[in-house]
Each structure stands twice: as C-alpha cells, then as structure tokens.
Design a protein around this motif. Sequence first.
Motif, mmCIF file in Angstrom:
data_model
loop_
_atom_site.group_PDB
_atom_site.id
_atom_site.type_symbol
_atom_site.label_atom_id
_atom_site.label_comp_id
_atom_site.label_asym_id
_atom_site.label_seq_id
_atom_site.Cartn_x
_atom_site.Cartn_y
_atom_site.Cartn_z
ATOM 1 N N ARG A 19 0.854 -1.183 0.000
ATOM 2 C CA ARG A 19 0.000 0.000 0.000
ATOM 3 C C ARG A 19 0.888 1.231 0.000
ATOM 4 O O ARG A 19 1.824 1.333 0.795
ATOM 5 N N HIS A 20 0.568 2.158 -0.902
ATOM 6 C CA HIS A 20 1.328 3.397 -1.015
ATOM 7 C C HIS A 20 1.069 4.281 0.191
ATOM 8 O O HIS A 20 -0.076 4.384 0.649
ATOM 9 N N GLY A 21 2.111 4.910 0.713
ATOM 10 C CA GLY A 21 1.969 5.718 1.921
ATOM 11 C C GLY A 21 2.297 7.175 1.738
ATOM 12 O O GLY A 21 2.469 7.893 2.716
ATOM 13 N N GLY A 22 2.402 7.641 0.494
ATOM 14 C CA GLY A 22 2.669 9.060 0.261
ATOM 15 C C GLY A 22 4.148 9.388 0.270
ATOM 16 O O GLY A 22 5.008 8.510 0.300
ATOM 17 N N GLU A 23 4.416 10.673 0.251
ATOM 18 C CA GLU A 23 5.787 11.158 0.173
ATOM 19 C C GLU A 23 6.582 10.767 1.415
ATOM 20 O O GLU A 23 6.068 10.813 2.540
ATOM 21 N N ALA A 24 7.823 10.382 1.224
ATOM 22 C CA ALA A 24 8.714 10.030 2.333
ATOM 23 C C ALA A 24 9.416 11.279 2.865
ATOM 24 O O ALA A 24 9.507 12.294 2.175
ATOM 25 N N GLY A 52 9.920 12.891 -12.159
ATOM 26 C CA GLY A 52 11.279 12.385 -12.047
ATOM 27 C C GLY A 52 11.460 11.587 -10.781
ATOM 28 O O GLY A 52 10.537 10.921 -10.315
ATOM 29 N N VAL A 53 12.630 11.682 -10.189
ATOM 30 C CA VAL A 53 12.981 10.859 -9.026
ATOM 31 C C VAL A 53 12.257 11.375 -7.784
ATOM 32 O O VAL A 53 12.256 12.578 -7.503
ATOM 33 N N TYR A 54 11.652 10.446 -7.048
ATOM 34 C CA TYR A 54 10.761 10.796 -5.940
ATOM 35 C C TYR A 54 10.905 9.741 -4.847
ATOM 36 O O TYR A 54 10.938 8.543 -5.121
ATOM 37 N N ASP A 73 11.431 6.599 -10.055
ATOM 38 C CA ASP A 73 11.370 7.590 -11.123
ATOM 39 C C ASP A 73 9.936 7.605 -11.638
ATOM 40 O O ASP A 73 9.456 6.606 -12.183
ATOM 41 N N THR A 74 9.239 8.721 -11.450
ATOM 42 C CA THR A 74 7.822 8.778 -11.816
ATOM 43 C C THR A 74 7.612 8.813 -13.326
ATOM 44 O O THR A 74 6.498 8.590 -13.784
#
Length: 98
Positions: A19-24, A52-54, A73-74
């Motif tokens: 499960r995705h948890g948002g920005e780190a 780009g890289v996230y 990399d988005t």
Amino acid sequence: MLLIPCPYCGMERPEIEFRHGGEAHVVRPPDPSAVTDEAWTDYLYFRSNPKGVYAERWRHVSGCGRFFNVVRDTVSDRILASYRAGEPRPAAPVEARR
Ligand SMILES: [Zn+2]
C-alpha cells in the motif's frame, strides 16, 4: 505492475502486496504551536509531485506489514532504491537488483 523490493523481507514482490503511503521524509514540526498557520497547512496538506525521481513510503501489507521507503522515477516508473524506515535517502540511488 511494479515489482517492489521490500528491504525487510529481502525480495521483490508484486505491487498488489503493498500500500502506497505518500511522500517520504515529511517531517512533523517539533512544536506545532510554534509554527505559523501557513507552515502547519503545508505540513498537513501539501506534498511535492515531481516529474522524475521521488522518495515515497510503502507498506508491505500482505507480507511483513512494515513501512519502508522507495526511490522511484515517476517518468519511467522504475524503482531505483528501497531502504528501511528511519534510514536516510540514498544520495545517488542505484538501480534496484532484478
Ligand atoms: Zn516485507
């Protein structure tokens, strides 16, 4: 579908296990009453959305259940690194092992 390497389990697993948890690396202000309303709003609601890289948080809900971070990399949707929660973001992400 993404294959996400869990740094705790030590293996790549299909995206549906996570499960995705948002920005780190979003840091909560240590004293919320000392920040402005604008700074508090930024902390609560605004996240970067780079092309780009996230760095983002994921949770291995169908595996170990632990949170960890991924550098992705988005644009290409390729995962460049994964690392345990609490560890610093890798300075120069290296290609994840396949
Ligand atoms: Zn895991």
